[in-house]
Write a protein that holds these residues in place. Sequence first.
Motif, PDB file in Angstrom:
ATOM      1  N   ASP A 496      16.473  22.386  25.196  1.00  0.00           N
ATOM      2  CA  ASP A 496      16.682  20.949  25.016  1.00  0.00           C
ATOM      3  C   ASP A 496      15.786  20.435  23.889  1.00  0.00           C
ATOM      4  OD1 ASP A 496      17.006  18.229  25.211  1.00  0.00           O
ATOM      5  OD2 ASP A 496      16.144  18.033  27.215  1.00  0.00           O
ATOM      6  N   HIS A 497      14.519  20.838  23.922  1.00  0.00           N
ATOM      7  CA  HIS A 497      13.545  20.358  22.946  1.00  0.00           C
ATOM      8  C   HIS A 497      13.817  20.902  21.540  1.00  0.00           C
ATOM      9  CE1 HIS A 497       9.760  19.104  21.202  1.00  0.00           C
ATOM     10  NE2 HIS A 497       9.421  20.359  20.961  1.00  0.00           N
ATOM     11  N   LEU A 498      14.222  22.153  21.459  1.00  0.00           N
ATOM     12  CA  LEU A 498      14.373  22.810  20.155  1.00  0.00           C
ATOM     13  C   LEU A 498      15.799  22.783  19.632  1.00  0.00           C
ATOM     14  CD1 LEU A 498      12.139  25.935  20.906  1.00  0.00           C
ATOM     15  CD2 LEU A 498      11.467  23.828  19.749  1.00  0.00           C
ATOM     16  N   GLY A 499      16.760  22.335  20.452  1.00  0.00           N
ATOM     17  CA  GLY A 499      18.157  22.352  20.042  1.00  0.00           C
ATOM     18  C   GLY A 499      18.598  21.057  19.386  1.00  0.00           C
ATOM     19  N   ASP A 500      19.903  20.979  19.134  1.00  0.00           N
ATOM     20  CA  ASP A 500      20.471  19.844  18.412  1.00  0.00           C
ATOM     21  C   ASP A 500      21.225  18.870  19.304  1.00  0.00           C
ATOM     22  OD1 ASP A 500      19.672  20.693  15.771  1.00  0.00           O
ATOM     23  OD2 ASP A 500      21.194  22.267  15.924  1.00  0.00           O
ATOM     24  N   MET A 501      21.402  19.226  20.564  1.00  0.00           N
ATOM     25  CA  MET A 501      22.177  18.355  21.435  1.00  0.00           C
ATOM     26  C   MET A 501      21.763  18.560  22.883  1.00  0.00           C
ATOM     27  SD  MET A 501      26.349  18.076  21.898  1.00  0.00           S
ATOM     28  CE  MET A 501      26.545  19.709  22.616  1.00  0.00           C
ATOM     29  N   ASP A 502      21.690  17.466  23.609  1.00  0.00           N
ATOM     30  CA  ASP A 502      21.508  17.490  25.063  1.00  0.00           C
ATOM     31  C   ASP A 502      22.695  16.729  25.627  1.00  0.00           C
ATOM     32  OD1 ASP A 502      20.746  17.450  27.675  1.00  0.00           O
ATOM     33  OD2 ASP A 502      19.184  15.950  27.425  1.00  0.00           O
ATOM     34  N   PHE A 503      23.613  17.434  26.243  1.00  0.00           N
ATOM     35  CA  PHE A 503      24.886  16.867  26.643  1.00  0.00           C
ATOM     36  C   PHE A 503      25.098  17.154  28.123  1.00  0.00           C
ATOM     37  CE2 PHE A 503      29.669  16.771  25.372  1.00  0.00           C
ATOM     38  CZ  PHE A 503      29.826  15.635  26.141  1.00  0.00           C
ATOM     39  N   LYS A 504      25.041  16.112  28.945  1.00  0.00           N
ATOM     40  CA  LYS A 504      25.201  16.271  30.385  1.00  0.00           C
ATOM     41  C   LYS A 504      26.552  15.705  30.818  1.00  0.00           C
ATOM     42  CE  LYS A 504      20.223  15.689  31.244  1.00  0.00           C
ATOM     43  NZ  LYS A 504      19.767  15.094  29.970  1.00  0.00           N
ATOM     44  N   THR A 505      27.250  16.440  31.668  1.00  0.00           N
ATOM     45  CA  THR A 505      28.488  15.933  32.247  1.00  0.00           C
ATOM     46  C   THR A 505      28.483  16.199  33.742  1.00  0.00           C
ATOM     47  OG1 THR A 505      29.763  17.983  31.973  1.00  0.00           O
ATOM     48  CG2 THR A 505      29.763  16.428  30.127  1.00  0.00           C
ATOM     49  N   THR A 506      29.057  15.263  34.489  1.00  0.00           N
ATOM     50  CA  THR A 506      29.229  15.435  35.929  1.00  0.00           C
ATOM     51  C   THR A 506      30.684  15.172  36.271  1.00  0.00           C
ATOM     52  OG1 THR A 506      28.861  13.130  36.584  1.00  0.00           O
ATOM     53  CG2 THR A 506      26.905  14.493  36.253  1.00  0.00           C
ATOM     54  N   GLY A 507      31.138  15.771  37.353  1.00  0.00           N
ATOM     55  CA  GLY A 507      32.525  15.539  37.718  1.00  0.00           C
ATOM     56  C   GLY A 507      32.932  16.255  38.987  1.00  0.00           C
ATOM     57  N   THR A 508      34.108  15.909  39.470  1.00  0.00           N
ATOM     58  CA  THR A 508      34.740  16.581  40.595  1.00  0.00           C
ATOM     59  C   THR A 508      35.672  17.652  40.038  1.00  0.00           C
ATOM     60  OG1 THR A 508      36.679  15.136  40.664  1.00  0.00           O
ATOM     61  CG2 THR A 508      34.700  14.372  41.810  1.00  0.00           C
ATOM     62  N   LYS A 509      36.431  18.271  40.921  1.00  0.00           N
ATOM     63  CA  LYS A 509      37.396  19.272  40.452  1.00  0.00           C
ATOM     64  C   LYS A 509      38.514  18.631  39.645  1.00  0.00           C
ATOM     65  CE  LYS A 509      40.021  19.088  44.827  1.00  0.00           C
ATOM     66  NZ  LYS A 509      41.223  18.461  44.278  1.00  0.00           N
ATOM     67  N   ASP A 510      38.653  17.287  39.746  1.00  0.00           N
ATOM     68  CA  ASP A 510      39.765  16.606  39.085  1.00  0.00           C
ATOM     69  C   ASP A 510      39.381  15.830  37.835  1.00  0.00           C
ATOM     70  OD1 ASP A 510      41.657  17.470  40.977  1.00  0.00           O
ATOM     71  OD2 ASP A 510      41.049  15.892  42.356  1.00  0.00           O
ATOM     72  N   GLY A 511      38.101  15.746  37.500  1.00  0.00           N
ATOM     73  CA  GLY A 511      37.759  15.038  36.274  1.00  0.00           C
ATOM     74  C   GLY A 511      36.317  14.590  36.211  1.00  0.00           C
ATOM     75  N   LEU A 512      35.959  14.000  35.068  1.00  0.00           N
ATOM     76  CA  LEU A 512      34.587  13.566  34.802  1.00  0.00           C
ATOM     77  C   LEU A 512      34.258  12.284  35.545  1.00  0.00           C
ATOM     78  CD1 LEU A 512      34.699  14.113  30.937  1.00  0.00           C
ATOM     79  CD2 LEU A 512      33.369  15.483  32.540  1.00  0.00           C
ATOM     80  N   THR A 513      33.017  12.188  36.023  1.00  0.00           N
ATOM     81  CA  THR A 513      32.549  10.960  36.659  1.00  0.00           C
ATOM     82  C   THR A 513      31.409  10.299  35.888  1.00  0.00           C
ATOM     83  OG1 THR A 513      31.002  12.183  38.082  1.00  0.00           O
ATOM     84  CG2 THR A 513      33.221  11.780  38.946  1.00  0.00           C
TER      85      THR A 513
END
Length: 750
Positions: A496-513
């Motif tokens: 996270d510190h040394l990279g270019d992106m911190d991208f978090k996603t959460t979701g159910t089996k049917d889609g993003l929340t």
Amino acid sequence: MNVITKTVQLPDGRTISIETGKVAKQADGAAVLRMNNTVLLATVCAAKEAVPGTDFMPLQVDYREQYSAAGRFPGGFTKREGKANDDEILTSRLVDRVLRPLFPSDYHCEVYVQVMLLSADGVDQPDALAGFAASAAMACSDIPIECPISEVRVARINGEYVVDPTFEQMKDADMDIMVGATKDNIMMVEGEMDEVSEQDLIGALKAAHEAIKPMCVLQEELSKELGTDVKREYDDEINDEELRQQVREQTYDKCYAEAQSGDADKKHREETYDNIKQEFVDAYDAQHTDLSEEDLDEKHAEIDRYFADVQRDSMRRSVLDTGKRMDGRACNEIRPIWCEVSPLPMPHGSAIFQRGETMSLSTCTLGTKLDEKMVDDVLNKSYQRFLLHYNFPPFCTGEAKAQRGVGRREIGHGHLAWRALKGQIPEDFPYTVRLVSQILESNGSSSMATVCAGTLALMDAGVPMKKPVSGIAMGLIKNPGEDKYAILSDILGDEDHLGDMDFKTTGTKDGLTATQMDIKCDGLSFEILEKALMQAKEGREYILGKLTDTIAEPRKELKPQVPRIEAFDIPKEFIGAVIGPGGKIIQQMQEDTGATITIDETDGVGKVQVSAPNKESIDAAMAKIRAIVAVPEVGETYDGIVKSIMPYGCFVEILPGKEGLLHISEIAWKRLETVEEAGIKEGDHIQVKLLEIDPKTGKYKLSHRVLEDKPEGYVERPRRPRGERGDRGDRRQRGDRRQRRENNEHNDND
């Protein structure tokens, strides 16, 4: 006074104006943003010199809402705005995360950005305008920053993307995201969704970026007109290029080898890197015995910076060259996962979720309506029935320091997890729910561990979640000028510190929340972004499988220590009857039954909740309430209470607050001269039948005798017809009754 005003148009035709030169002229930069009746003032001030020893960007963003903006008084005893509330802190973080990466890496002067809400009518949402206002103030100053930015909110309403929707429009939205970007690149994304697809999210980002571009152009024009496109000079770092080269030449290969070693132990990796750096420092000190201790301290500080660059470059190069990460995993590989539910005996629900070296212990508490959180912000007066609190104690990373109050980071991480889970709690679930996540270990995305542990704790508590939710943090390695890149699943803290992106996603089996993204590189295409989203989906589904393997569905029964709650609706007109004058009735019911009763009017009906430790208390309280709201039915028999006795009968309460007349002729089959002849007294219980309800007055006609056997040979006394009373003549010819009485009295006296 040199006042400059510029306007920009949103896709739906609404306009936003930026004005500078009228107010706050002693700040380095100031701008007033106006959209209809919403007005924000943004200012920025920067120190002329950096504090010695500072090796980071000391940026502070504060967004504050004035209650006077909406014509309101603040609450509390002081009637004055206090410390920033959670929403103000979250808005400040959104602005900070877009601005911070755009300052030069060697600029270390303190910078303070303040955004104040001065006017609001409750139509437009001011938090979506704060980023634009802050950047406009920066454009009006000579503080060095790479380029202007702006932020917008995007909602999807009836299948259409709407930029900066109103509060009213948001009621129909299934997507609510904030996007911050420059003219060329998206920098920050955060929001919540109702199980939408990855392609839907990409569409929202594209719509947001198109709206942001003209806002950035406006600021460039404003900066040129003011002459602030030429930024101030600064010299915050002393660099020794020869020393920088020495550090790289003597430590790069060792750092690269460590990055390739696949060492999964965070502590051991840190020690290895510290040893590599210390080895160089010892050698350098031995070669420069002529330097004073103060000079050596300065050189050591420079070595720290140069070594950090080497560490960053070697890790990134290792991943791009071989696809092998610091802990030995492949780019799309998830760390080992371990889960447990009910590790604690007394909380209503509890769970541990561990992924690699990140662990969350989450507890779930179920309460009544009285436990709801009251929100009293400038533009938001409401109650929250789902709460999530995230705690990050120092020991989770091995730091030796005291734990203080809740920081901005903890508020932000907790809010993301809250957004991820809140849509999966049924609206008709009667309990107030509180999740608490204690981070016991941390090495990468503790907020996503909170989402996973929170799901387990909710299901362990018996909360009937619509669907379980999982979350994952993604990373990206992409060097400037290279086509080659690597998308990393389940990133470590170092990645996270040394990279270019911190991208978090959460979701159910049917889609993003929910989602949160911070991008630190230029030229990230939507193609790469979509690939990252799809790789995140694979990882999220894998983690979701681990959760459902631990507990497949919410428990059917609540644990014994959970207070029982029954919820039901009553007609609106009975709310006052249940509460009683001054709360007398509801308080008496609570005292008699030992239950807690709450009642609110929502959507034209009374929402009642009855809670108690045992079923008997709940049943007793519900019986009393149902008796109050019951509607008497003709033909039904009631056990009434004699309330008062009159010469012509008695009034009997057949239901709480509902009395009817039991006429003397309806008490018994025999003729009674007085009610007392039947042995009836006030307070007596008596069985009565409801004969009829007067359609005009709503009065109840009761009878007791119809419940008794009719005597043999009984003949009903005929009623005298009204016509037998004779012709009484015209009312106007009857004379004054008082006069007739006086005449009669006079005759009697004679």
